[in-house]
Design an enzyme around this catalytic site. Sequence first.
Site, PDB file in Angstrom:
ATOM      1  N   GLY A  93       0.815  -1.208   0.000  1.00 30.44           N
ATOM      2  CA  GLY A  93       0.000   0.000   0.000  1.00 30.44           C
ATOM      3  C   GLY A  93       0.845   1.253   0.000  1.00 30.44           C
ATOM      4  O   GLY A  93       2.074   1.221   0.079  1.00 30.44           O
ATOM      5  N   ARG A  96       4.039   6.030   1.830  1.00 28.73           N
ATOM      6  CA  ARG A  96       4.545   7.407   1.947  1.00 28.73           C
ATOM      7  C   ARG A  96       3.929   8.306   0.882  1.00 28.73           C
ATOM      8  O   ARG A  96       4.495   9.330   0.521  1.00 28.73           O
ATOM      9  CB  ARG A  96       6.061   7.437   1.851  1.00 28.73           C
ATOM     10  CG  ARG A  96       6.624   6.895   0.541  1.00 28.73           C
ATOM     11  CD  ARG A  96       8.106   7.179   0.437  1.00 28.73           C
ATOM     12  NE  ARG A  96       8.661   6.662  -0.800  1.00 28.73           N
ATOM     13  CZ  ARG A  96       9.857   6.985  -1.266  1.00 28.73           C
ATOM     14  NH1 ARG A  96      10.608   7.835  -0.597  1.00 28.73           N
ATOM     15  NH2 ARG A  96      10.307   6.480  -2.394  1.00 28.73           N
ATOM     16  N   LYS A 116       3.793  12.154  -3.144  1.00 30.06           N
ATOM     17  CA  LYS A 116       4.790  11.269  -2.525  1.00 30.06           C
ATOM     18  C   LYS A 116       5.556  12.014  -1.442  1.00 30.06           C
ATOM     19  O   LYS A 116       5.925  13.175  -1.615  1.00 30.06           O
ATOM     20  CB  LYS A 116       5.760  10.755  -3.585  1.00 30.06           C
ATOM     21  CG  LYS A 116       5.110   9.850  -4.621  1.00 30.06           C
ATOM     22  CD  LYS A 116       6.130   9.200  -5.531  1.00 30.06           C
ATOM     23  CE  LYS A 116       6.942   8.146  -4.830  1.00 30.06           C
ATOM     24  NZ  LYS A 116       7.825   7.397  -5.766  1.00 30.06           N
ATOM     25  N   ASP A 128       8.787   6.106   7.800  1.00 28.79           N
ATOM     26  CA  ASP A 128       8.382   7.400   8.344  1.00 28.79           C
ATOM     27  C   ASP A 128       7.438   8.153   7.424  1.00 28.79           C
ATOM     28  O   ASP A 128       6.987   9.251   7.748  1.00 28.79           O
ATOM     29  CB  ASP A 128       9.604   8.258   8.665  1.00 28.79           C
ATOM     30  CG  ASP A 128      10.480   8.543   7.442  1.00 28.79           C
ATOM     31  OD1 ASP A 128      10.059   8.255   6.306  1.00 28.79           O
ATOM     32  OD2 ASP A 128      11.610   9.051   7.622  1.00 28.79           O
ATOM     33  N   ARG A 179       2.986  13.454  -8.196  1.00 30.47           N
ATOM     34  CA  ARG A 179       2.990  12.571  -9.363  1.00 30.47           C
ATOM     35  C   ARG A 179       1.596  12.507  -9.969  1.00 30.47           C
ATOM     36  O   ARG A 179       0.591  12.534  -9.254  1.00 30.47           O
ATOM     37  CB  ARG A 179       3.450  11.175  -8.937  1.00 30.47           C
ATOM     38  CG  ARG A 179       3.521  10.170 -10.062  1.00 30.47           C
ATOM     39  CD  ARG A 179       4.201   8.902  -9.610  1.00 30.47           C
ATOM     40  NE  ARG A 179       3.412   8.187  -8.622  1.00 30.47           N
ATOM     41  CZ  ARG A 179       3.856   7.130  -7.948  1.00 30.47           C
ATOM     42  NH1 ARG A 179       5.094   6.699  -8.135  1.00 30.47           N
ATOM     43  NH2 ARG A 179       3.094   6.502  -7.071  1.00 30.47           N
ATOM     44  N   ASP A 255       4.230  -4.692  -7.421  1.00 29.94           N
ATOM     45  CA  ASP A 255       3.586  -3.480  -6.924  1.00 29.94           C
ATOM     46  C   ASP A 255       4.101  -2.233  -7.634  1.00 29.94           C
ATOM     47  O   ASP A 255       3.558  -1.141  -7.422  1.00 29.94           O
ATOM     48  CB  ASP A 255       3.762  -3.343  -5.407  1.00 29.94           C
ATOM     49  CG  ASP A 255       5.219  -3.400  -4.984  1.00 29.94           C
ATOM     50  OD1 ASP A 255       5.822  -4.479  -5.135  1.00 29.94           O
ATOM     51  OD2 ASP A 255       5.756  -2.371  -4.518  1.00 29.94           O
ATOM     52  N   ASN A 256       5.119  -2.383  -8.479  1.00 29.06           N
ATOM     53  CA  ASN A 256       5.631  -1.258  -9.263  1.00 29.06           C
ATOM     54  C   ASN A 256       5.275  -1.394 -10.743  1.00 29.06           C
ATOM     55  O   ASN A 256       5.893  -0.747 -11.584  1.00 29.06           O
ATOM     56  CB  ASN A 256       7.153  -1.157  -9.120  1.00 29.06           C
ATOM     57  CG  ASN A 256       7.578  -0.769  -7.710  1.00 29.06           C
ATOM     58  OD1 ASN A 256       6.801  -0.185  -6.970  1.00 29.06           O
ATOM     59  ND2 ASN A 256       8.783  -1.112  -7.337  1.00 29.06           N
ATOM     60  N   ASP A 265       7.006   4.345 -10.502  1.00 31.32           N
ATOM     61  CA  ASP A 265       7.878   4.239  -9.322  1.00 31.32           C
ATOM     62  C   ASP A 265       9.356   4.265  -9.690  1.00 31.32           C
ATOM     63  O   ASP A 265       9.984   3.228  -9.906  1.00 31.32           O
ATOM     64  CB  ASP A 265       7.551   2.990  -8.497  1.00 31.32           C
ATOM     65  CG  ASP A 265       6.315   3.196  -7.635  1.00 31.32           C
ATOM     66  OD1 ASP A 265       5.997   4.349  -7.332  1.00 31.32           O
ATOM     67  OD2 ASP A 265       5.666   2.204  -7.271  1.00 31.32           O
TER      68      ASP A 265
END
Length: 491
Positions: A93, A96, A116, A128, A179, A255-256, A265
Amino acid sequence: MADRTLETLRFDNSYARLPDAFFAKLNPTPFNAPPRLIHGNPAAAALIDLDPEQFARPEFAGTFGGSLLAPGMDPLAMLYAGHQFGVYVPQLGDGRAILLGEAVNERGGTWELHLKGAGMTPFSRDGDGRAVLRSTIREYLCSEAMHGLGIPTTRALCLVGSDDKVYREDVETGAMLLRMAPSHVRFGTFEVFYYRKQYDRLRVLADYVVDRHYPHLRGTADAVARLFLEVVERTAALIAQWQTVGWAHGVMNTDNMSILGLTLDYGPFGFMDDYDAAFVCNHSDHNGRYAFNQQPYIGLWNLSCLAQTLLPLAPKEALKEALDRYTPIVESEFRRRMRLKLGLREERSGDDELIGGLLAMLQESHADYTRLFRELGRFDSAPGATNESLREYFLDRDRFAAWAVRYRERLRDEGDADDDRRERMDRVNPCYVLRNYLAQTAIEKAQRKDFSEIERLFDLLRDPYRERPGMEPYAAAPPNWGKHLAVSCSS
């Protein structure tokens, strides 16, 4: 209405109307220090009818620095899973990034605005939620570079920085990147519901993707199988383009991978300098899974993972037939584009030998990939011409001379004047690419709050085929230090 302000942007937010299981709704976390606009992209602004004069407003940096929302935005973090380096991870998911909303232009096109570095989300795991200036500069420049090369890609509207500290290998400053893409649905978005055996949600997702992004398939009995076939075709064509420009993604996890066949990505990517078919641009990829010459195979592997998720929705044989289309498309599209790079207008039986012979010499000599093909446009096809400037690229000059004889004969058979051929070749062989050392130079200046190199590279890379007077250093081979830069996933 063109030239909209932040307040008059139009939003639709169709993804936010999907069931709650598809996302987590939350707002971006603003920087502690005041955000500042580092660079804005007028061409991307035009995609959503946004007036570039908005870049100068403090509210612009606030909106895309996470502290303000434009009217109509409905922020959320998207859920997905994925195979990372071949291992399935059941929940990833947007850890960030936050989808602010879907801006609608006057032609009815929608562009998701994906911020992002926008702070922690329920999918951040141990992260983070922040991005650093270094990584956002790389993505900002490379997405525009890929667009300039004609390669399907996400775009970037702007780059916003702050003085907030972010901890990676070292202490760095934080930044956010806005993005844009028609959709950020990934192969991994399908995987999360398939492996949870939530086939009803899988159907909702497939119907949504068809309705929003493949509307010509609406209402067809075999819509999911046909959807998969089009994803196969788009992905195959995309990866063939990567191969012909000498570009490596670095982290081709499922996932990319975009359901629209976009380059998605930008992490540890790299344009090859010295040609090496086994080029690995990600120093974390110790086994070379995502090496340059593995990308076509990995594309097939990832599509196989996507096909697996669609088994509850489409016949197995139809998915297999679609998957079988992948390799022929990659190979034929690669050959077609390489013929263009060689200035050849016709398809002939000796193409593979001519293309393969040149690439073998490049491998042997580790010649500069981009510069060699640009220089090849200056090949003199006259009898007896030695083409000394090209010979200098190769260790085995006799081998090059023998190849040049075959190339010259082929060009003469096609009856093309050198000047005409050079003009065609210069339209497909770029003069400028985002070499790692150029990006690094821009990053180091930006870390000293000098953003001039970002603007200079941005201007060159959006039109990479046109030579600019005085810009010769940007087309030159990199210095030795620039050939060995380590790029990681945090980059």
